[in-house]
Design an enzyme around this catalytic site. Structure first.
Site, mmCIF file in Angstrom:
data_model
loop_
_atom_site.group_PDB
_atom_site.id
_atom_site.type_symbol
_atom_site.label_atom_id
_atom_site.label_comp_id
_atom_site.label_asym_id
_atom_site.label_seq_id
_atom_site.Cartn_x
_atom_site.Cartn_y
_atom_site.Cartn_z
ATOM 1 N N SER A 266 23.728 -33.533 -23.019
ATOM 2 C CA SER A 266 24.967 -32.805 -21.952
ATOM 3 C C SER A 266 23.893 -33.809 -21.031
ATOM 4 O O SER A 266 22.693 -33.580 -20.218
ATOM 5 C CB SER A 266 25.070 -31.789 -21.425
ATOM 6 O OG SER A 266 23.516 -30.715 -20.300
ATOM 7 N N ASP A 267 24.499 -34.091 -20.224
ATOM 8 C CA ASP A 267 24.805 -34.168 -18.356
ATOM 9 C C ASP A 267 24.284 -32.973 -17.947
ATOM 10 O O ASP A 267 24.337 -32.173 -17.883
ATOM 11 C CB ASP A 267 25.987 -35.315 -17.652
ATOM 12 C CG ASP A 267 25.165 -35.910 -16.379
ATOM 13 O OD1 ASP A 267 24.122 -35.897 -16.154
ATOM 14 O OD2 ASP A 267 26.110 -37.098 -16.342
#
Length: 732
Positions: A266-267
């Site tokens: 994920s960011d």
């Protein structure tokens, strides 16, 4: 370790140890780290325990060989099974040796130097202990208001894909385990992040699946086809679902259809952001949706470590989902050779020799020169030896030329324009004055600039954006130069001296009141550590500008998005039988951009012959060759980017007015001619139809050869296919 040994290791892990492998924490959580590097999101009280840190799988933002060694050794002393940490960081356009921002690199049309820049970034990063870079960014961008446009290579899916491949080759090489000077690449941001509404960061994205596949997915796919080890999810929604929890995009398309079996991360904070997005009511639901979507690593929120144990115990999450995620992480660590050599390439002695060495700085200077684009030149450039120059503007002596995502670089070590020009011109030829701040104007600064300008033969005006005005969270609704700089330009123009504007910026700008007033405009972007030296070599003609725009420049912000590969309308402007008013147009500005995709000037001129085709018909197994002769008609040697475009006149769905299909960058001496031959195949004419089949349509096509997307010579041909049904040929 082989896969069987990794599975044995996996089976030895407790559930809590497995889930901790899915957690990524910033460097300042770890013993031995002095700082947490660059922080890009809010730091919350995460409720992280010592056990979670001891068993965590990766570190964000840590670099420096001594620190990495200290953190890794401290971790291995405590970790029960001796599983090493992955060190990850945003090495976007250089480590200590900073290259031009990716948008500038996109304007070089030079894939070899692009690959070399990534190879150097990897070498400096690896010797400093970094294993993974969050690059390349393969997002297609058509809106320069978006701050992260500087991380993109432009508005064309084909060209972006070539650059994505070049970056991956440079970062990873061919043997990650055997070559400790390389690092794993993480392509981002999957997917369509560059389409954020209003050009506003983190914003909504809404588009059809056909449009997604046609324009926004190809560059990510190119990076994966080149072997990129990781993918990062984007912050935006797709079809109303945040990407980090989007099963259709991540499981069905990325994993199942494309066959990607690498690590998906994920960011920053994106897992927990499912809550404000409105698709999860709490951290438990956010963790549930994200792990089901196939995200392996949660960056800097703690939904996984807090919620997955109970979700597994209650049967809502199958243990197999945890195991597959952990195994992918272990496999990446193995491919990097970390089980055999946990310290990998980290070497404090070699670090001092390799990082920011002269060889790397030379490569940065060369690429910076190739990335600058000459936008206008009314016979002012190149500067003549002995000319008295007034170098004025907030960037005349500024080190803020590295641009965003250069957190390991040094503005103090950057080659500034004033120093480089003084070294080139000699004593007494260059007078420097600030003239104005970036967004402040004072009469005191103006009087100093006026005095310098009055005594000069030519004014070089260094203008632009400070680095924080672009990059992540750097969206702007007004993409003109700040008013203070426009006032400075206006006053200097009144002195009636030849005026050269050099631009430092991270996006295509609205050049209203700049382009028309300047006698010459050189777009330097954020050129990196050697920027001043590269620009000086171009201003004085030691090198000939060869950059070409990989993104259109608007006439005004009201045009945005404006891009070359747009669709026509049923009432196009300029149609011979159209009413003057009731056509698709603005009443106050042109439809076309100020400067089109592919555009750029040189200190020489090039002539194009009419394209010659090998035939006027193409078939599925018989391509067409297009020959064109390019002649340098000027007085100096130069490089030209010869560009090939096509248009499908009648498709099953509407097709773009032009599509880039090939290009060649050639160097010609004065008077020299060269014949180029492009080969165009039926496969290059395929596109996604309304039923998402990927096929070509028989019928009439146009092709264009020229120096940019606007000024190109056209020829026609027809595609004939053996099997036609409803004027469409669907290939198996």
């Amino acid at each position: 370790m082989n896969d069987q040994q990794l599975v044995i290791l996996l089976n030895e892990m407790t559930l809590e140890e497995k889930i901790a492998q899915l957690q990524q924490l910033a460097a300042n959580f770890y013993e031995g780290a002095e700082s947490g590097g660059q922080i890009t999101g809010p730091m919350e009280a995460m409720g992280i325990t010592d056990d979670m840190i001891i068993n965590s799988g990766s570190v964000l933002g840590l670099s420096g060989a001594e620190q990495v060694i200290a953190v890794q050794e401290a971790h291995l002393r405590k970790n029960r099974l001796g599983i090493p940490l992955l060190m990850m960081a945003d090495i976007v356009h250089g480590f200590k040796t900073i290259f031009p921002v990716p948008l500038a690199i996109g304007c070089s049309w030079d894939l070899e130097r692009t690959e070399r820049s990534a190879e150097i970034a990897a070498k400096e990063s690896a010797v400093s202990g970094v294993h993974v870079t969050f690059a390349p960014m393969a997002d297609l961008v058509r809106d320069p208001r978006w701050g992260r446009v500087m991380e993109s290579t432009g508005e064309d899916p084909y060209l972006n894909g070539l650059y994505a491949r070049a970056f991956v080759r440079g970062f990873q090489g061919s043997d990650l385990k055997g070559d400790v000077n390389r690092m794993a690449a993480c392509v981002k941001h999957f997917a369509a992040y560059g389409l954020s509404e209003g050009g506003r960061d983190y914003n909504t994205v809404d588009l059809s699946e056909r449009h997604l596949r046609e324009y926004y997915l190809p560059a990510y796919r190119a990076a994966l086809d080149e072997g990129a080890e990781m993918v990062m999810t984007s912050f935006n929604t797709i079809e109303g679902i945040p990407v980090s929890g989007n099963v259709k995009l991540l499981r069905d398309l990325l994993r199942d259809e494309w066959g990607f079996d690498g690590v998906l991360i994920s960011d920053w904070g994106a897992v927990k952001e499912l809550i404000p997005h409105g698709v999860a009511e709490d951290e438990a639901e956010a963790a549930l949706k994200t792990i089901r979507a196939g995200v392996d690593i949660e960056m800097m929120t703690a939904c996984y470590v807090h919620q997955l144990p109970e979700l597994v115990a209650s049967g809502q999450v199958e243990i197999s989902l945890i195991d597959e995620a952990v195994l992918r992480i272990l496999q990446l660590k193995e491919r990097l050779g970390l089980f055999e050599n946990p310290l990998r390439g980290a070497d404090p002695v070699a670090e001092r020799e390799v990082v920011f060495c002269e060889e790397h700085r030379t490569a940065a200077r060369e690429l910076a020169a190739k990335s600058c684009v000459l936008l206008k030149n009314e016979q002012v450039l190149p500067l003549a030896p002995g000319q008295r120059i007034a170098l004025i503007g907030p960037f005349a002596a500024s080190g803020d030329i590295l641009g965003p995502w250069s957190w390991t670089g040094s503005t103090e070590d950057a080659v500034k324009l004033d120093a480089a020009m003084k070294a080139r011109a000699g004593v007494g030829q260059i007078t420097v004055a600030e003239g104005s701040g970036i967004d402040t104007f004072s009469e005191e600064l103006w009087l100093e600039a006026e005095t310098a300008a009055q005594a000069a033969e030519v004014i070089v005006l260094a203008l632009g954006e400070r680095s924080e005005m672009s990059g992540e969270a750097g969206s702007r609704s007004d993409i003109r130069l700040p008013e203070a700089q426009r006032e400075l330009l206006l006053r200097l123009k009144a002195l009636d001296k030849p005026l050269v504007v050099v631009l430092f910026n991270g996006r295509p700008l609205d050049l209203s009141g700049v382009y028309d007033m300047a006698d010459a405009v050189l777009e330097a972007w954020f050129p990196g550590s050697e920027g001043g030296a590269a620009i000086t070599s171009l201003l004085y003609g030691d090198e000939n500008p060869s950059g070409r725009l990989s993104m259109s420049f608007p006439v005004a912000v009201g045009q945005i998005p404006v891009y070359y590969n747009h669709f026509n309308t049923g009432r196009p402007l300029g149609a011979p039988d159209a009413d003057a008013r009731y056509v698709s147009q603005y009443l106050d500005i042109p439809n076309e951009p100020l400067l089109p995709f592919g555009y750029g000037l040189s200190y020489t001129t090039f002539d194009y012959s009419e394209p010659v085709l090998s035939g006027d018909k193409m078939t599925g197994d018989q391509p067409i060759q297009i020959s064109v002769t390019i002649t340098n008609t000027g007085a100096v040697a130069g490089e030209e980017v010869v560009q090939l475009y096509i248009r499908d006149i009648s498709g099953e769905v509407v097709r773009p007015m032009k599509e880039l299909k090939d290009f060649a960058k050639i160097s010609l001496s004065p008077g020299e001619s060269r014949e180029l031959t492009f080969t165009l195949t039926e496969e290059q004419l395929r596109y996604y139809h309304s039923d998402l089949s990927f096929a070509s349509d028989p019928g009439k096509f146009e092709l264009f050869v020229g120096p940019n997307s606007r000024d190109a010579k056209a020829r026609g041909f027809r595609l004939e296919l053996a099997a036609v049904e409803n004027k469409r040929h669907v290939l198996s």
